[in-house]
Design a protein around this motif. Sequence first.
Motif, PDB file in Angstrom:
ATOM      1  N   ALA A   1       0.835  -1.201   0.000  1.00 14.47           N
ATOM      2  CA  ALA A   1       0.000   0.000   0.000  1.00 14.47           C
ATOM      3  C   ALA A   1       0.873   1.256   0.000  1.00 14.47           C
ATOM      4  CB  ALA A   1      -0.923  -0.016   1.214  1.00 14.47           C
ATOM      5  N   PHE A   2       1.886   1.276   0.861  1.00 10.78           N
ATOM      6  CA  PHE A   2       2.759   2.448   0.912  1.00 10.78           C
ATOM      7  C   PHE A   2       3.514   2.655  -0.394  1.00 10.78           C
ATOM      8  CE2 PHE A   2       2.589   2.378   5.661  1.00 10.78           C
ATOM      9  CZ  PHE A   2       2.323   3.724   5.847  1.00 10.78           C
ATOM     10  N   THR A   3       4.003   1.541  -0.953  1.00 12.62           N
ATOM     11  CA  THR A   3       4.807   1.670  -2.162  1.00 12.62           C
ATOM     12  C   THR A   3       3.970   2.181  -3.332  1.00 12.62           C
ATOM     13  OG1 THR A   3       6.008  -0.243  -1.356  1.00 12.62           O
ATOM     14  CG2 THR A   3       6.493   0.455  -3.583  1.00 12.62           C
ATOM     15  N   VAL A   4       2.756   1.635  -3.456  1.00 12.36           N
ATOM     16  CA  VAL A   4       1.875   2.109  -4.524  1.00 12.36           C
ATOM     17  C   VAL A   4       1.584   3.594  -4.322  1.00 12.36           C
ATOM     18  CG1 VAL A   4      -0.438   1.920  -5.513  1.00 12.36           C
ATOM     19  CG2 VAL A   4       0.864  -0.151  -4.976  1.00 12.36           C
ATOM     20  N   LEU A   5       1.354   3.981  -3.055  1.00 14.53           N
ATOM     21  CA  LEU A   5       1.109   5.389  -2.758  1.00 14.53           C
ATOM     22  C   LEU A   5       2.296   6.255  -3.173  1.00 14.53           C
ATOM     23  CD1 LEU A   5      -0.602   7.617  -1.391  1.00 14.53           C
ATOM     24  CD2 LEU A   5       0.474   7.003   0.767  1.00 14.53           C
ATOM     25  N   ALA A   6       3.502   5.787  -2.845  1.00 18.73           N
ATOM     26  CA  ALA A   6       4.706   6.557  -3.172  1.00 18.73           C
ATOM     27  C   ALA A   6       4.853   6.711  -4.684  1.00 18.73           C
ATOM     28  CB  ALA A   6       5.941   5.874  -2.587  1.00 18.73           C
ATOM     29  N   TYR A   7       4.660   5.606  -5.420  1.00 23.16           N
ATOM     30  CA  TYR A   7       4.754   5.692  -6.879  1.00 23.16           C
ATOM     31  C   TYR A   7       3.674   6.614  -7.424  1.00 23.16           C
ATOM     32  CZ  TYR A   7       8.151   1.873  -7.383  1.00 23.16           C
ATOM     33  OH  TYR A   7       9.266   1.091  -7.336  1.00 23.16           O
ATOM     34  N   SER A   8       2.481   6.483  -6.866  1.00 21.34           N
ATOM     35  CA  SER A   8       1.359   7.274  -7.350  1.00 21.34           C
ATOM     36  C   SER A   8       1.650   8.771  -7.189  1.00 21.34           C
ATOM     37  CB  SER A   8       0.092   6.868  -6.586  1.00 21.34           C
ATOM     38  OG  SER A   8      -0.895   7.840  -6.735  1.00 21.34           O
ATOM     39  N   GLU A   9       2.239   9.141  -6.048  1.00 22.42           N
ATOM     40  CA  GLU A   9       2.606  10.545  -5.859  1.00 22.42           C
ATOM     41  C   GLU A   9       3.680  10.961  -6.844  1.00 22.42           C
ATOM     42  OE1 GLU A   9       3.531  10.672  -1.729  1.00 22.42           O
ATOM     43  OE2 GLU A   9       1.432  11.041  -1.146  1.00 22.42           O
ATOM     44  N   ALA A  10       4.635  10.044  -7.071  1.00 17.49           N
ATOM     45  CA  ALA A  10       5.714  10.356  -8.002  1.00 17.49           C
ATOM     46  C   ALA A  10       5.190  10.517  -9.431  1.00 17.49           C
ATOM     47  CB  ALA A  10       6.777   9.253  -7.958  1.00 17.49           C
ATOM     48  N   PHE A  11       4.143   9.763  -9.771  1.00 16.78           N
ATOM     49  CA  PHE A  11       3.597   9.826 -11.132  1.00 16.78           C
ATOM     50  C   PHE A  11       2.489  10.859 -11.259  1.00 16.78           C
ATOM     51  CE2 PHE A  11       4.632   5.024 -11.590  1.00 16.78           C
ATOM     52  CZ  PHE A  11       5.964   5.345 -11.713  1.00 16.78           C
TER      53      PHE A  11
ATOM     54  N   GLY B   1      -0.285  11.064  -9.437  1.00 12.89           N
ATOM     55  CA  GLY B   1      -1.621  10.581  -9.115  1.00 12.89           C
ATOM     56  C   GLY B   1      -2.179   9.518 -10.041  1.00 12.89           C
ATOM     57  N   SER B   2      -1.396   9.043 -11.024  1.00 15.22           N
ATOM     58  CA  SER B   2      -1.975   8.006 -11.877  1.00 15.22           C
ATOM     59  C   SER B   2      -1.861   6.648 -11.180  1.00 15.22           C
ATOM     60  CB  SER B   2      -1.284   7.972 -13.242  1.00 15.22           C
ATOM     61  OG  SER B   2       0.103   7.922 -13.065  1.00 15.22           O
ATOM     62  N   PHE B   3      -3.007   5.990 -11.012  1.00 15.21           N
ATOM     63  CA  PHE B   3      -3.078   4.820 -10.142  1.00 15.21           C
ATOM     64  C   PHE B   3      -2.481   3.569 -10.767  1.00 15.21           C
ATOM     65  CE2 PHE B   3      -5.406   1.021  -8.697  1.00 15.21           C
ATOM     66  CZ  PHE B   3      -5.016   1.026  -7.368  1.00 15.21           C
ATOM     67  N   TRP B   4      -2.890   3.239 -12.000  1.00 15.55           N
ATOM     68  CA  TRP B   4      -2.539   1.913 -12.525  1.00 15.55           C
ATOM     69  C   TRP B   4      -1.038   1.674 -12.685  1.00 15.55           C
ATOM     70  CZ3 TRP B   4      -5.582  -1.740 -11.546  1.00 15.55           C
ATOM     71  CH2 TRP B   4      -6.968  -1.524 -11.501  1.00 15.55           C
ATOM     72  N   PRO B   5      -0.286   2.614 -13.285  1.00 14.51           N
ATOM     73  CA  PRO B   5       1.165   2.356 -13.358  1.00 14.51           C
ATOM     74  C   PRO B   5       1.767   2.201 -11.966  1.00 14.51           C
ATOM     75  CG  PRO B   5       0.562   4.319 -14.614  1.00 14.51           C
ATOM     76  CD  PRO B   5      -0.670   3.875 -13.917  1.00 14.51           C
ATOM     77  N   ALA B   6       1.290   3.017 -11.020  1.00  9.99           N
ATOM     78  CA  ALA B   6       1.798   2.937  -9.653  1.00  9.99           C
ATOM     79  C   ALA B   6       1.458   1.582  -9.046  1.00  9.99           C
ATOM     80  CB  ALA B   6       1.196   4.061  -8.806  1.00  9.99           C
ATOM     81  N   PHE B   7       0.242   1.103  -9.352  1.00 12.59           N
ATOM     82  CA  PHE B   7      -0.217  -0.176  -8.813  1.00 12.59           C
ATOM     83  C   PHE B   7       0.685  -1.313  -9.309  1.00 12.59           C
ATOM     84  CE2 PHE B   7      -2.954  -3.963  -9.320  1.00 12.59           C
ATOM     85  CZ  PHE B   7      -3.316  -4.160  -7.991  1.00 12.59           C
ATOM     86  N   VAL B   8       0.887  -1.354 -10.628  1.00 15.33           N
ATOM     87  CA  VAL B   8       1.686  -2.441 -11.215  1.00 15.33           C
ATOM     88  C   VAL B   8       3.116  -2.393 -10.691  1.00 15.33           C
ATOM     89  CG1 VAL B   8       2.652  -3.331 -13.359  1.00 15.33           C
ATOM     90  CG2 VAL B   8       0.256  -2.596 -13.275  1.00 15.33           C
TER      91      VAL B   8
END
Lengths: 292, 257
Positions: free
Chosen positions: A50-60, A62-69
């Motif tokens: 959850a934290f990692t996806v959040l971190a990627y999502s902020e870095a991107f 706010g785009s969810f899917w790339p952050a999720f994968v």
Amino acid sequence: MLPLNDVVHLAVTGLAQGCAYGLIALGFVLIYKATEVVNFAHGEFMMLGAFTVLAYSEAFGGSFWPAFVLGCLTIGVVGYLIDAQIMRRIIGQSSASIFILTVAFGFIFRSLAGIIWGWNTLSLDTPFDGQVALGGEFAIATDRLAIIVATILLCVLLYLFFSRTRYGIAMQAASQNQLAAYYMGIPVKRLVSITWAIGAIIAAAAGALLAPVTQIDTTIGLLGIKALAGAIVGGFGSIPGALLGCLLIGIIEPFADYLLPEIKGVSPYIVMLLVLFLRPEGLMKQTFKKKV
Amino acid sequence: MTSPLLEMRNVETYYGPIMAIRGVSLVVDEGEIVTVLGANGAGKTTLLKTATGALDSRKGRVLLDGAEIQNRDPDWVARQGIAHVPEGREVFPFLSVVENLEMGAYNRHDRDAVATDVETVYAYFPVLRELRGKMAAYLSGGQQQMLAIGRGFLARPRLLLLDEPSLGLSPALVEEIFRIITRLNREQGLSILLVEQNANVALRVSQRGYVMEVGGMVMDGDSNHLLASEDIKEFYLGKKEEGIRGRRRWKKRKTWR
């Protein structure tokens, strides 16, 4: 009596919760079947996910899917390395030491997450807003529906992987008879690490999908203990059993919390105790005993 | 000078502090069937496990085609071309017969050739074709032994190790399985190292043999020669020598002691 509307609402909430437990339990059972290690830090993979996806999502932005994968894959790598670098070395030690080691991992991961991301509750923006009508006056929140759909999808994928692919069948073979798998030239050690990676990926996916429901903080991994209870209810070592057990405790939980708010959150353990008393092998028996 | 297919030189293997094999040497040449005879606990299984890396040796060397392979992981040794058919068959119980066979070919990527070899195994063991979709756990002991041998063959190994294929099988089945082992050797050119308690059948199919006792080699030679030897007759074939007064000469000692 409860009004029908509430019953449906609680059942759907419970179903989604049960699916989330089920995703985590899948990882418990896969790793257990491959190595006979119960990874008590498995819930922590979910929290880190959850934290990692959040971190990627902020870095991107706010785009969810790339952050999720990317987030899930990152945790997969973490799972792989935990096995390849650490667990592999202590295989064969007493199960008490291995138990304590995995518990210690849990503490380390929680501290690490707190140091990196802080101890406050954070929230993750997902595309799952609003709700989907179920017909009539009933509706299901989209974030909960996403968990259910993802669980079904992941189960189908895993089933195909384990029954159809060379890797998947070799993993089954290694879990059924490790020495014979070695004799066939199957790289057992690598496959075990990949099993850890798969378990970690599934848990991370569960963490990210649960984020809108639970929010994100360092303690959400404790949900893993309920998933463990669900796996025990279903019969540890059986994947369908673990899923069934998790769905069961997931669906019972909101009703129990609603009707008996004094013991909120305790019902999974009560169910587990009942099952252990009445049917200690779990609802679905493990299909075979491993040779020692 | 070419090196033998498999050579073990002065190998010593321990279980903890206990020496299980004590400086054993043996040679298997290309195309041979070689037998290692011995009673329970003589160290035959330990010998094979050391050869394929399931156990580490403390001393000595194991050479495949002159290259050292001792003390490596068993999956690595398997990829070098040794297929180990373990004692007690050890099939994958909840995989189907055909999946078991395909696991034998795990490191082969020539799909068509693997499919051909699966057919070859069915030709040697027709019963496996009938059972191909069945879980291996439901097979009889003899069928599981056939499956284990077929699974080993599918690796297309340089050398096949067979650990007591006669274990727990009826005499008729033992005959049948050894007939097929001989055919695999002749028709497929498969080199085989065979470990057995059943001296009679093992010496009849093999060209050379070794005799192991309490962890060491005590005799070796051509199989015909071993079959004819008094000690083998007495201690492995159970042919008693009648002494004067028709009683067994109970004081007779093994000549190698």
